[in-house]
Scaffold this motif. Structure first.
Motif, short mmCIF file in Angstrom:
data_model
loop_
_atom_site.label_atom_id
_atom_site.label_comp_id
_atom_site.label_asym_id
_atom_site.label_seq_id
_atom_site.Cartn_x
_atom_site.Cartn_y
_atom_site.Cartn_z
N TRP A 415 19.09 34.63 -47.23
CA TRP A 415 19.21 35.68 -46.20
C TRP A 415 19.44 35.10 -44.81
CZ3 TRP A 415 15.38 35.10 -42.58
CH2 TRP A 415 14.21 34.45 -42.98
N VAL A 416 19.32 33.79 -44.65
CA VAL A 416 19.55 33.14 -43.35
C VAL A 416 21.02 32.79 -43.23
CG1 VAL A 416 18.95 31.19 -41.87
CG2 VAL A 416 17.20 32.21 -43.35
N SER A 417 21.66 33.25 -42.17
CA SER A 417 23.10 33.03 -42.03
C SER A 417 23.44 31.73 -41.32
CB SER A 417 23.74 34.19 -41.25
OG SER A 417 23.19 34.27 -39.94
N HIS A 418 22.54 31.26 -40.44
CA HIS A 418 22.85 30.10 -39.61
C HIS A 418 21.57 29.43 -39.17
CE1 HIS A 418 22.04 33.30 -36.69
NE2 HIS A 418 21.79 32.37 -35.80
N VAL A 419 21.69 28.21 -38.68
CA VAL A 419 20.55 27.46 -38.15
C VAL A 419 20.40 27.79 -36.67
CG1 VAL A 419 19.54 25.18 -37.79
CG2 VAL A 419 21.03 25.60 -39.77
N SER A 420 19.24 28.35 -36.31
CA SER A 420 18.91 28.58 -34.90
C SER A 420 17.86 27.53 -34.54
CB SER A 420 18.35 29.99 -34.70
OG SER A 420 17.84 30.16 -33.40
N PHE A 421 18.23 26.57 -33.69
CA PHE A 421 17.39 25.39 -33.51
C PHE A 421 16.99 25.19 -32.06
CE2 PHE A 421 16.94 20.75 -32.82
CZ PHE A 421 15.88 20.50 -33.70
N GLN A 422 15.71 24.83 -31.87
CA GLN A 422 15.22 24.35 -30.58
C GLN A 422 14.87 22.87 -30.73
OE1 GLN A 422 11.52 24.74 -27.40
NE2 GLN A 422 11.50 26.04 -29.19
N GLY A 423 15.36 22.06 -29.79
CA GLY A 423 14.99 20.65 -29.82
C GLY A 423 16.17 19.74 -29.59
N GLY A 424 15.93 18.47 -29.80
CA GLY A 424 16.97 17.47 -29.63
C GLY A 424 16.93 16.78 -28.30
N GLY A 425 16.44 17.50 -27.26
CA GLY A 425 16.34 16.88 -25.94
C GLY A 425 17.66 16.30 -25.47
N TYR A 426 17.59 15.09 -24.95
CA TYR A 426 18.78 14.43 -24.41
C TYR A 426 19.86 14.27 -25.48
CZ TYR A 426 21.64 11.05 -21.85
OH TYR A 426 22.68 10.42 -21.22
N GLU A 427 19.42 14.10 -26.73
CA GLU A 427 20.35 13.89 -27.84
C GLU A 427 20.58 15.18 -28.63
OE1 GLU A 427 22.02 11.27 -28.32
OE2 GLU A 427 21.04 9.98 -26.84
N ALA A 428 20.50 16.33 -27.96
CA ALA A 428 20.65 17.60 -28.67
C ALA A 428 21.96 17.67 -29.44
CB ALA A 428 20.54 18.76 -27.68
N GLY A 429 23.03 17.14 -28.84
CA GLY A 429 24.32 17.18 -29.50
C GLY A 429 24.32 16.47 -30.83
N ARG A 430 23.65 15.32 -30.88
CA ARG A 430 23.62 14.54 -32.13
C ARG A 430 22.88 15.28 -33.24
NH1 ARG A 430 25.24 9.30 -31.46
NH2 ARG A 430 25.44 8.55 -29.31
N LYS A 431 21.96 16.17 -32.87
CA LYS A 431 21.19 16.90 -33.87
C LYS A 431 22.08 17.84 -34.68
CE LYS A 431 17.00 17.71 -35.47
NZ LYS A 431 16.16 16.65 -36.04
N VAL A 432 23.20 18.24 -34.10
CA VAL A 432 24.08 19.19 -34.76
C VAL A 432 24.57 18.64 -36.10
CG1 VAL A 432 26.26 20.46 -34.58
CG2 VAL A 432 24.79 20.19 -32.56
N ASP A 433 25.02 17.39 -36.11
CA ASP A 433 25.53 16.79 -37.35
C ASP A 433 24.48 16.80 -38.44
OD1 ASP A 433 27.78 16.26 -35.82
OD2 ASP A 433 27.20 14.19 -35.40
N GLU A 434 23.26 16.44 -38.06
CA GLU A 434 22.16 16.40 -39.05
C GLU A 434 21.89 17.78 -39.62
OE1 GLU A 434 17.35 16.23 -38.88
OE2 GLU A 434 18.42 14.93 -37.47
N LEU A 435 21.81 18.78 -38.76
CA LEU A 435 21.46 20.13 -39.21
C LEU A 435 22.56 20.73 -40.07
CD1 LEU A 435 19.92 21.44 -35.87
CD2 LEU A 435 18.68 20.90 -37.97
N ARG A 436 23.81 20.51 -39.70
CA ARG A 436 24.90 21.05 -40.50
C ARG A 436 24.93 20.38 -41.87
NH1 ARG A 436 28.76 19.60 -37.66
NH2 ARG A 436 29.08 21.41 -36.34
#
Length: 604
Positions: A415-436
């Motif tokens: 039932w979850v369509s997408h990842v809604s994420f808080q965190g990553g700090g300075y490296e928030a962009g890099r977290k995207v690859d991991e989550l996807r």
């Protein structure tokens, strides 16, 4: 028996002598932490994750020892089932239908059933839910409806077309009004039928639906791993945050909408319940439930406040006129009124009522919670139950996410369509690859730090840093959500709305323009390991972002057999300079040796 779990609060752990001894033995300094002193409601699993490391053996050992002990916390339990009133035969036969004769695609259609003298009965969510609107279309130009299980499409052999039937459950509004809404997405003749009431005159009507207005693209859904409107137009979430703006004065709400109109944002994170937190301690004008006394926690849990929902709907409607999605946060922990501790039956009824009221609005997303782990009266099974209720009640199939504070919610749930994420700090962009990679679903970084000047670490980023994180997330293929926390006596945007006082929002609007100018209007990240931070839109378009680096030159490669125009973009000063035309092969591009630059390659 309820044992300690990662969701148990620190306060509950410290109240049990044996549990307190376990913490004092291994981490005696824990209770000296500011968060432990000021926030005893903090979940122990999160606190141990922050202090010891999420995967540390010490955390695992402590949680295992605590799990052997009984948690004295009394969790909310369902109230005893109430006998449900039913509409009498006399009431049903007098029911009458009010429905429009015409409408437009991608605009809500509202059907009202008046049942004289039945207001007290219709108030029950369960009774209202037994009344449904069936909206049916049969025609050669019908399209598959990408929606939840409440929508059915079947082939129509007689017409050579396709049959679409949308089922929407009714809700009680006020007086003797029972209302159902649906969102037509196909132009043509629709047949409307209300079921569940045995009226003398059939509760049926015909509806002529005209094509959508210019610029109306319909609701956003996840299609092939990306967000897109119903008509196929890509949607990149470029949002902002104004948690409690609907609970401000009419003048403040007006100023919020005026600010959003010129902002370039296309999504707004906002709470339904009022919020009690730093810089936001005012009492709300009204809330989803009717008052049952003078105390601030005295509510009639069986009666919704129609005036509050009128205001909420007006706010969602106004955002829609601006082309902005209302990312509606259903639950949050920052509460002094009792809404974070409702019993499960009230949670269920509230969610059903909200979704039935608002699902027909095309510009709605559902956020199950803000920082769901801090709602310590709810367990994982509660979130699964509530998420499935949203999906069940929503015939449109709007996106559903769950926002975290520590670790991402398990977005693998169907039932979850997408990842809604808080965190990553300075490296928030890099977290995207991991989550996807972890969940295989679109990612939206909904909180990564706010531009502002508050004393909190999360609320004092520079505008440059706010923008850098936003750009890096977008280049990596994520949606991003901005926030602004400059102190001002009139209010802080992140909570109250009002006036945008920062600088990053202007540059985010510039980024949105760049995305819209791409050939297909959607940026996708280059495969990992391909070097520079580059996004593409097909094979003919590249956009490389350099962030805080300041090289004096870079090199790009135009695809073999093609020629291209190359632009140097200053993302801070919002300028585009075309430096090469008709370029081919490997091209050296001069740069101005300052940060916040990007290079765009557009093949002819």
């Amino acid at each position: 028996m309820n044992h300690f779990s990662p969701q148990s609060t620190l306060g509950a752990v410290l109240r049990v002598p044996q549990a307190r001894e376990i913490l004092a033995r291994d981490i005696p300094w824990l209770t000296d932490l500011q968060v432990a002193v000021e926030h005893p409601e903090f979940p122990i699993g999160g606190l141990l994750g922050i202090t010891l490391g999420w995967d540390s053996p010490a955390r695992t050992k402590l949680l295992a020892e605590l799990a052997e002990l009984e948690d004295p916390t009394v969790l909310p339990v369902r109230r005893p089932a109430r006998p449900l009133a039913a509409l009498t035969d006399e009431q049903q036969v007098c029911a009458r239908l009010s429905a429009p004769a015409s409408a437009r695609c991608c605009e809500p259609v509202e059907v009202t059933v008046i049942v004289p003298g039945a207001g007290a009965v219709l108030r029950d969510v369960e009774v209202a839910g037994n009344v449904t609107l069936a909206a049916t279309f049969v025609g050669v130009n019908a399209v598959d409806a990408a929606a939840s299980g409440a929508v059915r499409t079947t082939e129509g052999e007689e017409t050579g077309g396709r049959r679409i039937e949308v089922i929407a459950r009714a809700f009680y509004r006020r007086g003797d009004e029972l209302v159902a809404r649906f969102l037509p997405e196909v132009p043509g003749e629709w047949h409307l039928r209300v079921d569940g009431i045995a009226a003398t005159i059939p509760l049926e009507a015909e509806l002529a639906v005209a094509p959508a207005a210019v610029g109306a693209h319909g609701p956003v859904r996840v299609v092939y791993g990306h967000f897109a409107h119903a008509d196929g137009v890509p949607f990149t979430p470029l949002g902002t945050t104004a948690y409690a703006w609907i609970h401000q004065s009419a003048d403040m709400r007006r100023r919020t909408l005026e600010s959003l109109a010129g902002s370039g944002f296309n999504k707004l994170r906002m709470c339904i319940f009022p919020k009690h937190y730093d810089y936001n301690h005012a009492d709300p004008e009204s809330v989803p439930f009717r008052s049952a006394g003078s105390g601030e926690r005295e509510w009639d849990w069986d009666a919704f406040d129609a005036d509050f929902f009128d205001r909420l709907e007006d706010c969602v409607r106004e955002l829609g006129r601006l082309g902005i999605v209302a990312d509606l946060i259903l639950f949050h922990p920052y509460d002094r009124w009792g809404f974070a501790e409702m019993t499960p039956d009230v949670d269920d009824a509230y969610v059903r009522h909200v979704v039935r009221r608002l699902a027909a609005f095309p510009n709605v997303w559902w956020s199950m919670a803000n920082e769901y782990e801090l709602l310590t009266t709810k367990r994982p099974s509660d979130w699964d139950r509530l998420g499935r209720i949203v999906a069940e009640e929503d015939p449109v199939g709007h996106p559903i996410g769950v926002h975290n504070i520590f670790e991402p919610f398990d977005a693998s749930a169907d039932w979850v369509s997408h990842v809604s994420f808080q965190g990553g700090g300075y490296e928030a962009g890099r977290k995207v690859d991991e989550l996807r990679g972890r969940f295989g679903k679109p990612v939206v970084i909904d909180e990564y730090g706010y531009e502002g000047n508050l004393e909190h670490d999360w609320g004092n980023l520079t505008a440059e840093e706010e923008l850098r994180r936003f750009w890096e997330g977008v280049i990596r293929g994520a949606g991003m959500t901005h926030g602004e926390t400059y102190f001002h006596e009139e209010g802080i945007w992140w909570s109250h709305g009002g006036v945008l006082r920062g600088e990053s929002w202007k540059r985010i609007a510039f980024l949105r323009r760049l995305i819209q100018e791409a050939p297909h209007g959607r940026l996708s990240p280059m495969p990992p390991g391909k070097g520079l931070m580059t996004a593409v839109d097909g094979e003919d378009y590249l956009l490389t972002y350099f962030g805080g680096a300041q090289p004096y030159r870079t090199t790009v490669t135009v695809p073999e057999g093609r020629s291209a125009a190359i632009d140097v973009i200053d993302t801070w000063n919002m300028t585009v300079e075309q430096v090469v035309t008709g370029a081919s092969g490997r091209v050296e591009v001069p740069l101005p040796s300052r940060p916040w630059m990007a290079v765009r390659v557009r093949c002819d």
